[in-house]
Design a protein around this motif. Structure first.
Motif, mmCIF file in Angstrom:
data_model
loop_
_atom_site.group_PDB
_atom_site.id
_atom_site.type_symbol
_atom_site.label_atom_id
_atom_site.label_comp_id
_atom_site.label_asym_id
_atom_site.label_seq_id
_atom_site.Cartn_x
_atom_site.Cartn_y
_atom_site.Cartn_z
ATOM 1 N N ALA A 1 -7.320 16.136 -37.202
ATOM 2 C CA ALA A 1 -6.548 16.962 -36.323
ATOM 3 C C ALA A 1 -5.272 17.421 -36.885
ATOM 4 N N LEU A 2 -4.932 18.698 -36.989
ATOM 5 C CA LEU A 2 -3.638 19.266 -37.210
ATOM 6 C C LEU A 2 -3.217 20.038 -36.054
ATOM 7 N N ILE A 3 -2.106 19.358 -35.486
ATOM 8 C CA ILE A 3 -1.636 19.848 -34.314
ATOM 9 C C ILE A 3 -0.253 20.486 -34.143
ATOM 10 N N ALA A 4 -0.031 21.547 -33.815
ATOM 11 C CA ALA A 4 1.428 22.303 -34.102
ATOM 12 C C ALA A 4 2.196 22.065 -32.638
ATOM 13 N N THR A 5 3.468 21.555 -32.820
ATOM 14 C CA THR A 5 4.002 21.366 -31.665
ATOM 15 C C THR A 5 5.488 21.295 -31.817
ATOM 16 N N HIS A 6 6.107 21.820 -30.766
ATOM 17 C CA HIS A 6 7.664 21.956 -30.747
ATOM 18 C C HIS A 6 8.434 20.745 -30.221
ATOM 19 N N ASN A 7 7.482 19.926 -29.624
ATOM 20 C CA ASN A 7 7.721 18.712 -28.696
ATOM 21 C C ASN A 7 7.666 17.496 -29.764
ATOM 22 N N LEU A 8 8.896 17.147 -29.989
ATOM 23 C CA LEU A 8 9.197 15.946 -31.041
ATOM 24 C C LEU A 8 8.662 14.510 -30.475
ATOM 25 N N ASP A 9 8.690 14.433 -28.964
ATOM 26 C CA ASP A 9 8.051 13.296 -28.454
ATOM 27 C C ASP A 9 6.555 13.263 -28.597
ATOM 28 N N LEU A 10 5.687 14.626 -28.233
ATOM 29 C CA LEU A 10 4.488 14.688 -28.782
ATOM 30 C C LEU A 10 4.129 14.618 -30.355
ATOM 31 N N ALA A 11 4.830 14.820 -31.179
ATOM 32 C CA ALA A 11 4.834 14.643 -32.553
ATOM 33 C C ALA A 11 4.760 13.194 -32.864
ATOM 34 N N ALA A 12 5.815 12.490 -32.345
ATOM 35 C CA ALA A 12 5.797 11.098 -32.586
ATOM 36 C C ALA A 12 4.685 10.322 -32.105
ATOM 37 N N ARG A 13 3.903 10.673 -31.233
ATOM 38 C CA ARG A 13 2.849 10.098 -30.864
ATOM 39 C C ARG A 13 1.668 10.252 -31.720
ATOM 40 N N MET A 14 1.812 11.272 -32.697
ATOM 41 C CA MET A 14 0.464 11.386 -33.539
ATOM 42 C C MET A 14 0.813 10.430 -34.932
ATOM 43 N N ASP A 15 -0.384 10.424 -35.888
ATOM 44 C CA ASP A 15 -0.107 9.100 -36.777
ATOM 45 C C ASP A 15 0.967 9.737 -38.023
ATOM 46 N N ARG A 16 1.118 11.045 -38.079
ATOM 47 C CA ARG A 16 2.147 11.186 -38.938
ATOM 48 C C ARG A 16 2.447 12.764 -38.910
ATOM 49 N N ALA A 17 3.810 13.164 -39.314
ATOM 50 C CA ALA A 17 4.161 14.425 -39.004
ATOM 51 C C ALA A 17 4.720 15.377 -40.318
ATOM 52 N N VAL A 18 4.390 16.433 -40.389
ATOM 53 C CA VAL A 18 4.746 17.208 -41.470
ATOM 54 C C VAL A 18 5.631 18.383 -40.781
ATOM 55 N N ARG A 19 6.701 18.967 -41.412
ATOM 56 C CA ARG A 19 7.549 19.872 -41.023
ATOM 57 C C ARG A 19 7.502 21.163 -41.862
ATOM 58 N N LEU A 20 7.269 22.397 -41.430
ATOM 59 C CA LEU A 20 7.319 23.555 -41.789
ATOM 60 C C LEU A 20 8.481 24.385 -41.768
ATOM 61 N N ASP A 21 9.314 24.484 -42.782
ATOM 62 C CA ASP A 21 10.687 25.185 -42.614
ATOM 63 C C ASP A 21 10.629 26.255 -43.689
ATOM 64 N N ALA A 22 10.938 27.526 -43.409
ATOM 65 C CA ALA A 22 10.999 28.781 -44.090
ATOM 66 C C ALA A 22 9.872 28.698 -45.181
ATOM 67 N N GLY A 23 8.659 28.355 -44.789
ATOM 68 C CA GLY A 23 7.476 28.342 -45.392
ATOM 69 C C GLY A 23 7.319 27.259 -46.355
ATOM 70 N N ARG A 24 8.006 26.167 -46.338
ATOM 71 C CA ARG A 24 7.703 25.191 -47.315
ATOM 72 C C ARG A 24 7.471 23.902 -46.363
ATOM 73 N N LEU A 25 6.530 22.911 -46.801
ATOM 74 C CA LEU A 25 6.189 21.936 -45.889
ATOM 75 C C LEU A 25 6.595 20.480 -46.509
ATOM 76 N N SER A 26 7.157 19.913 -45.742
ATOM 77 C CA SER A 26 7.528 18.447 -46.185
ATOM 78 C C SER A 26 7.111 17.331 -45.039
ATOM 79 N N ASP A 27 7.135 16.255 -45.347
ATOM 80 C CA ASP A 27 6.651 15.075 -44.655
ATOM 81 C C ASP A 27 7.941 14.608 -43.907
ATOM 82 N N VAL A 28 7.913 14.216 -42.512
ATOM 83 C CA VAL A 28 8.984 13.846 -41.806
ATOM 84 C C VAL A 28 8.628 12.819 -41.131
ATOM 85 N N VAL A 29 10.010 11.875 -41.055
ATOM 86 C CA VAL A 29 9.584 10.499 -40.164
ATOM 87 C C VAL A 29 10.175 10.825 -38.949
ATOM 88 N N LEU A 30 9.419 10.640 -37.758
ATOM 89 C CA LEU A 30 10.180 10.815 -36.405
ATOM 90 C C LEU A 30 10.560 9.500 -35.696
#
Ligand code: ADP
Length: 229
Positions: free
Chosen positions: A200-229
């Motif tokens: 599953a790839l789940i887009a959310t603005h909600n960082l609390d929900l994002a932190a409950r997933m296995d890992r998170a990636v951030r898309l910023d100005a069209g570039r994707l990077s890993d993030v630690v929440l």
């Protein structure tokens, strides 16, 4: 062999290509999601999140790069095969439920299965099981207008999973709900996803929900990077 269900490789996309108002939306995006893995896609508005999900879901085509689903390069397939893959392999969830208003909750989950050559009796059993899993079994015979916003979303989640897709793509699946409801409805979604073992790839603005997933990636100005929440 990798157990990656979704692999995006070097995905770039621009709108209004070659014109003065060209918009570069995605730049060389790489991401993989394995079977059984739930990845949060965090992005500010306008970052290209919907574009990325549409390309991953074979609803849009990238300018460059490859989309693979379970090892098959979908960019090389014709329209018919892509449509087939969308129907069989991919489930979509949007911010708004998009249920068919004239049908009951159960019928909304039965219909996509009939399109997929499942018998009516088997489809009804599956619909009931899914509705029970997300806690709305008692609302099976209600039409969408008779359901709360949270219940409507739960039914939409069941519909997305009705045909046992390998990949779930969700664009702000609780974005339309108030914060309390959003939390509970997200729990229901996780219950479904964890029970199915899909990617599953789940887009959310909600960082609390994002932190409950296995890992998170951030898309910023069209570039994707890993993030630690
Ligand atoms: P997000 O979902 O992150 O809010 P989108 O993927 O919808 O972002 O859009 C990213 C950027 O691309 C925005 O600047 C948007 O205005 C632009 N865009 C999206 N679709 C089109 C289109 N069909 N034509 C031109 N520009 C578009």
């Amino acid at each position: 062999m990798s157990n990656s269900t979704l692999t995006l490789n070097g995905i770039s996309k621009s709108y209004n290509k070659g014109k003065a108002n060209e918009v570069h939306v995605l730049h060389e995006v790489d991401v993989s999601v394995n079977a059984g893995e739930v990845v949060a896609l965090v992005a500010p508005s306008g970052a290209g999140k919907s574009t990325l999900l549409h390309i991953a879901g074979l609803l849009d085509v990238a300018d460059t790069g490859h989309v693979s689903i379970s090892g098959t390069d979908m960019t090389k397939l014709g329209d018919r095969k892509r449509t087939e893959a969308r129907r069989n392999d991919i489930g979509f969830i949007y911010q708004f439920h998009h249920l068919l208003p004239e049908f009951t909750a159960e019928e909304n989950i039965v219909l996509p299965q009939l399109t997929n050559a499942v018998s009516k009796s088997a489809a009804k059993i599956r619909a009931k099981e899914l509705l029970e899993t997300v806690g709305v079994g008692h609302r099976a015979s209600h039409r969408p207008a008779e359901l709360s916003g949270g219940e409507q979303q739960r039914v939409a989640y069941c519909r997305a999973l009705a045909n046992n897709p390998k990949l779930l793509l969700a664009d702000e699946p609780t974005g339309n709900l108030d914060p309390g409801t959003s939390d509970q409805v997200f729990d229901a979604l996780m219950e479904l996803v964890r029970g199915s073992g899909l990617a599953a790839l789940i887009a959310t603005h909600n960082l609390d929900l994002a932190a409950r997933m296995d890992r998170a990636v951030r898309l910023d100005a069209g570039r994707l990077s890993d993030v630690v929440l």
